[in-house]
Design an enzyme around this catalytic site. Structure first.
Site, short mmCIF file in Angstrom:
data_model
loop_
_atom_site.label_atom_id
_atom_site.label_comp_id
_atom_site.label_asym_id
_atom_site.label_seq_id
_atom_site.Cartn_x
_atom_site.Cartn_y
_atom_site.Cartn_z
N ASN A 221 -13.64 -69.16 -4.66
CA ASN A 221 -14.98 -69.67 -4.96
C ASN A 221 -15.43 -70.53 -3.77
OD1 ASN A 221 -17.10 -69.93 -7.02
ND2 ASN A 221 -16.53 -72.08 -7.08
N ASN A 275 -17.84 -75.77 -4.76
CA ASN A 275 -17.03 -74.66 -4.27
C ASN A 275 -15.57 -75.07 -4.22
OD1 ASN A 275 -19.89 -74.26 -2.76
ND2 ASN A 275 -18.91 -72.31 -3.22
N THR A 276 -14.73 -74.17 -4.68
CA THR A 276 -13.29 -74.46 -4.74
C THR A 276 -12.52 -73.16 -4.72
OG1 THR A 276 -13.61 -76.46 -6.07
CG2 THR A 276 -11.45 -75.50 -6.12
N THR A 277 -11.43 -73.11 -3.98
CA THR A 277 -10.49 -71.99 -4.05
C THR A 277 -9.18 -72.55 -4.57
OG1 THR A 277 -11.54 -70.80 -2.24
CG2 THR A 277 -9.26 -70.24 -2.74
N GLY A 316 -13.02 -77.87 -3.08
CA GLY A 316 -11.96 -78.67 -3.71
C GLY A 316 -10.67 -77.89 -3.76
#
Length: 458
Positions: A221, A275-277, A316
């Site tokens: 993401n 946004n975060t992966t 994040g």
């Protein structure tokens, strides 16, 4: 200063509002009626590892979801956190480096902060089912992280809750992992930094070297773009002047003009930490805590090749590393070699996260409906307590305007837009992010029909 409102006060306020003729937001009123959809998806990663079990749960109405990983026993784990907006549960415990394995499950979820409920729900399910109990050496420990999939990505605020997480946990199975827009990656996006806003999802990959098994899982993401091993951008809604083959390096360097003041993004100062992966690397090789922590750091660092840029202040990013300790190091690989291979497996997982992208419909050259048929489609369509679309007819033409608190994708509040006919039921709003509107049946309007559809009722 905002006043603090307890549950009782909130419940009383809600009741008084209903008695006064008001109504709660759709998500608040309907969350408890949602039915979990478990282990959905036909595109699967298949691998041989009986101890590693995975379950996914989704609320199609969101869409949003959760992904649960369990290991059949207590395991060792480490964590590496990057970026400026992580959302996690129990992560600090993994940093203490105890020699005794404690971890039972890793949980990824959508829903931003609200999705963190899914992590603790898996632990209570383990206790409720009798798998874990209250003794100090038998407490269920689940850790987890969330992605942001709310806001302008959809028209409601449904979140992955306790019911969904526990359904996913109880549906966990070995050797199968749904790829693409599934589980926690149900409404993931990538490339917002450059206006790409490409559909994303969850990815997985598996490799076995001798007796050593390595599995990588990720929910992508990212603010940046997914990049293949040739440096190409894998998915992007391109600006009209951009070349067919787009290099990540070109975007990062600003060529073609990859940032424009009128894009909703950092240039306008409207970006939030959305946004975060979130990722997981698992090996069956026994590793001490220092080696496991280095595995987490090295693999997480390697992900900057497949996601460009990576770990920004608006991401994040979180990665968990787990060892099931099924084989001794003497039977396996030196830890450095294992970490290097694991970085490549994670790149494969990143690439497998990209689903088929939505395709723009082609408008017809002329109106397809007579004025009376067009007029029958007019009305106010409610998508949630926050979003309403008013459809009006003018002769054989149809127009739409957002009349609730928020816009409905390309249908804005400021002015009405024409819905261009594609078929007798389908219309579209053209643009960089073309929007399809389908009048599915009398009184039902579907925006983005298909994988990410939103349903409004008249």
């Amino acid at each position: 200063m905002k006043a603090k409102i307890g549950r009782k006060s909130l419940g009383l306020a809600l009741l008084l509002g209903l008695l006064a003729g008001g109504a709660p937001p759709a998500a608040m009123a309907g969350q408890e009626q949602l039915a979990p959809l478990v282990n959905a998806g036909e595109k699967l990663l298949r691998f041989d590892w009986p101890l590693l079990r995975i379950g996914t749960g989704e609320y199609a109405e969101g869409p949003t979801g959760v992904t649960v990983f369990t290991f059949g026993r207590k395991v060792h784990a480490a964590v590496d956190v990057r970026g400026g907006g992580p959302g996690t549960v129990n992560t600090d415990y993994l940093r203490l480096g105890y020699a005794v394995p404690d971890l039972d499950a890793v949980v990824f979820a959508g829903g931003s902060w609200y999705g963190l409920e899914a992590t603790t729900a898996v632990a209570t399910a383990m206790m409720d089912d009798g798998y874990r109990g209250g003794a100090w050496d038998n407490l269920a420990l689940s850790v987890g992280a969330i992605i942001y999939d709310l806001g302008d990505r959809r028209l409601n605020e449904i979140y992955p809750d306790k019911k969904l997480a526990q359904a996913a946990y109880r549906a966990a199975r070995p050797g199968l992992f749904p790829l693409g827009s599934r589980g926690a990656g149900r409404l993931a996006r990538t490339g917002g930094l450059f206006g790409c806003n490409a559909a994303s999802g969850q990815g997985g990959a598996f490799r076995q070297v001798g007796e050593v098994k390595i599995a990588a899982f990720t929910v992508v993401n990212a603010l940046g773009v997914v990049t293949d091993r040739d440096g190409n951008v894998v998915a992007c809604h391109k600006d009209k002047d951009w070349p067919k083959t787009l290099k990540a390096a070109d975007l990062v360097q600003g060529m073609p003009a990859s940032r424009k003041p009128d894009w909703k993004g950092l240039a306008t100062g409207k970006d939030e930490r959305r946004n975060t992966t979130v990722s997981l690397i698992v090996t069956n090789q026994k590793m001490d805590q220092a080696e496991l922590e280095r595995l987490a750091v090295q693999v997480h660092t390697s992900m900057a090749r497949g996601l460009q840029p990576f770990a920004t202040i608006f991401d994040g990013d979180v990665l968990y590393a787990v060892s099931t300790a099924e084989i001794e190091e003497a039977q396996g690989l030196p830890s450095f070699d294992l970490s290097t291979v694991a970085g490549e497996v994670m790149w494969d997982a990143i690439l497998s996260s990209v689903p088929s992208q939505p395709v723009a419909a082609t408008p017809a050259r002329k109106a397809l409906l007579k004025p009376d048929a067009v007029a029958a489609l007019a009305g106010d369509y409610s998508f949630s307590g926050h979003v309403k679309v008013t459809v009006t007819a003018e002769g054989d033409r149809l127009y739409a305007q957002a009349t609730g608190e928020r816009p409905a994708f390309a249908i804005k509040k400021e002015t009405k837009v024409e819905l261009l006919p594609v078929s007798a039921t389908d219309f579209m709003v053209p643009g960089r992010y073309p929007l399809t509107a389908r009048f599915k049946e009398p009184g039902i309007l579907v925006l983005n029909p298909g994988e990410w559809e939103q349903v409004g009722r008249r």
